[in-house]
Design a protein around this motif. Sequence first.
Motif, PDB file in Angstrom:
ATOM      1  N   THR A  26     -26.254 -43.562  19.720  1.00  0.00           N
ATOM      2  CA  THR A  26     -26.949 -44.877  20.582  1.00  0.00           C
ATOM      3  C   THR A  26     -27.844 -44.934  21.103  1.00  0.00           C
ATOM      4  O   THR A  26     -28.545 -45.877  21.238  1.00  0.00           O
ATOM      5  N   THR A  30     -30.317 -47.909  20.027  1.00  0.00           N
ATOM      6  CA  THR A  30     -30.341 -49.692  21.073  1.00  0.00           C
ATOM      7  C   THR A  30     -31.582 -49.616  21.459  1.00  0.00           C
ATOM      8  O   THR A  30     -32.374 -50.919  21.143  1.00  0.00           O
ATOM      9  N   LEU A  34     -32.506 -51.674  18.491  1.00  0.00           N
ATOM     10  CA  LEU A  34     -32.276 -53.501  17.953  1.00  0.00           C
ATOM     11  C   LEU A  34     -32.743 -54.177  19.018  1.00  0.00           C
ATOM     12  O   LEU A  34     -34.278 -53.966  19.839  1.00  0.00           O
ATOM     13  N   ALA A  42     -24.913 -56.406  22.805  1.00  0.00           N
ATOM     14  CA  ALA A  42     -24.339 -54.790  22.706  1.00  0.00           C
ATOM     15  C   ALA A  42     -23.127 -53.875  22.715  1.00  0.00           C
ATOM     16  O   ALA A  42     -22.721 -53.649  21.295  1.00  0.00           O
ATOM     17  N   ARG A  46     -20.625 -54.178  19.503  1.00  0.00           N
ATOM     18  CA  ARG A  46     -20.154 -52.061  19.230  1.00  0.00           C
ATOM     19  C   ARG A  46     -17.942 -52.819  19.429  1.00  0.00           C
ATOM     20  O   ARG A  46     -18.024 -52.262  18.129  1.00  0.00           O
ATOM     21  N   TYR A 214     -26.670 -52.782  14.436  1.00  0.00           N
ATOM     22  CA  TYR A 214     -25.404 -53.257  15.230  1.00  0.00           C
ATOM     23  C   TYR A 214     -24.522 -52.119  14.304  1.00  0.00           C
ATOM     24  O   TYR A 214     -22.868 -52.148  14.722  1.00  0.00           O
ATOM     25  N   LEU A 217     -23.612 -49.043  15.155  1.00  0.00           N
ATOM     26  CA  LEU A 217     -23.111 -49.450  16.412  1.00  0.00           C
ATOM     27  C   LEU A 217     -21.976 -49.024  16.416  1.00  0.00           C
ATOM     28  O   LEU A 217     -20.558 -48.750  17.638  1.00  0.00           O
TER      29      LEU A 217
END
Length: 317
Positions: A26, A30, A34, A42, A46, A214, A217
């Motif tokens: 992740t 990220t 993202l 975030a 998640r 997203y 995640l």
Amino acid sequence: MDRSQRRNTWLDVLITALAPAIWGSTYIVTTEVLPADRPFTAALLRALPAGLLLVLYSRYLPKTNQWGRLVILAALNIGFFQALLFVAAYRLPGGLAAVVGAIQPLLVMGLAWALDRQRPASLAVAASAVGIAGMAALLLSPGSSWDALGIAAAFFGTACMAAGTYLTRRWQPKVPLLAFTGWQLLIGGVLLLPVAWLVDPPLPVLSLSHVLGYAYLSIFGALLAYVLWFRGISRLAPVAVSSLGLLSPLVAVILGWALLGQSITGVALLGLIAVLGSILAVQWATTKSSAATQTKPVVAAPHAKVAPCATMAQGDN
């Protein structure tokens, strides 16, 4: 513990290790996919959707006497931990935050010793110390900044996760695994909602890559990973589970090397090997300790009474 039980224990270790391995991935999602500067958003996106999906799928409403402990665990494992984690990530270099997080196995051992009078195995303590040193060698640079608030956030976030891991195993709530995971993610997401609303800027118009990031995640980084994590806690010693958390920054470093061309040389490579050795040694020590415990007569103690290890997994395997 016979050979079959030992084999099953190591299989549980491998399955549980998938959770921190996914969390390690992740980091790159990220940073590379993202929108920037929205850490609490975030964390919220998640946890909350994954929690809703699991709660709706499991269709299990906790009983009145289960809510108190469930809220405490959700706050420790998801809400407080995620918030403090991102505060630390913004105020500290990622390597320093990971090194502080590496003390989690020692904190779990301390809780077990203080509350259950379970003295930790010397090998597990030594291996955990080696893991911290290896993480420092792998991730720290000479110019790392030591922000006091960031250090405090990293430490208390690690303490929350350690306490959540220990209490999850100690309390063993009689809640099916998927529902247990879903309600924690849902409650933790609700706790994160006002923080994300007040602190983070509004989201921009999301591109397809943002949406997919997203979704990754939430589905993999929360739904799947936390189901595997809580399954592992129900079957393994808390110290064994917490030591597996060191795999998360380790996987992040390896993915950075493989996908972003980041180098791993010299002292950093030795640190990586030391962390891997530390994880294996803690697993060996806790497995050996469990085997020794099973050969001794069990004396019931009111303060140490727990439900069977498989309680949380009933109906979901």
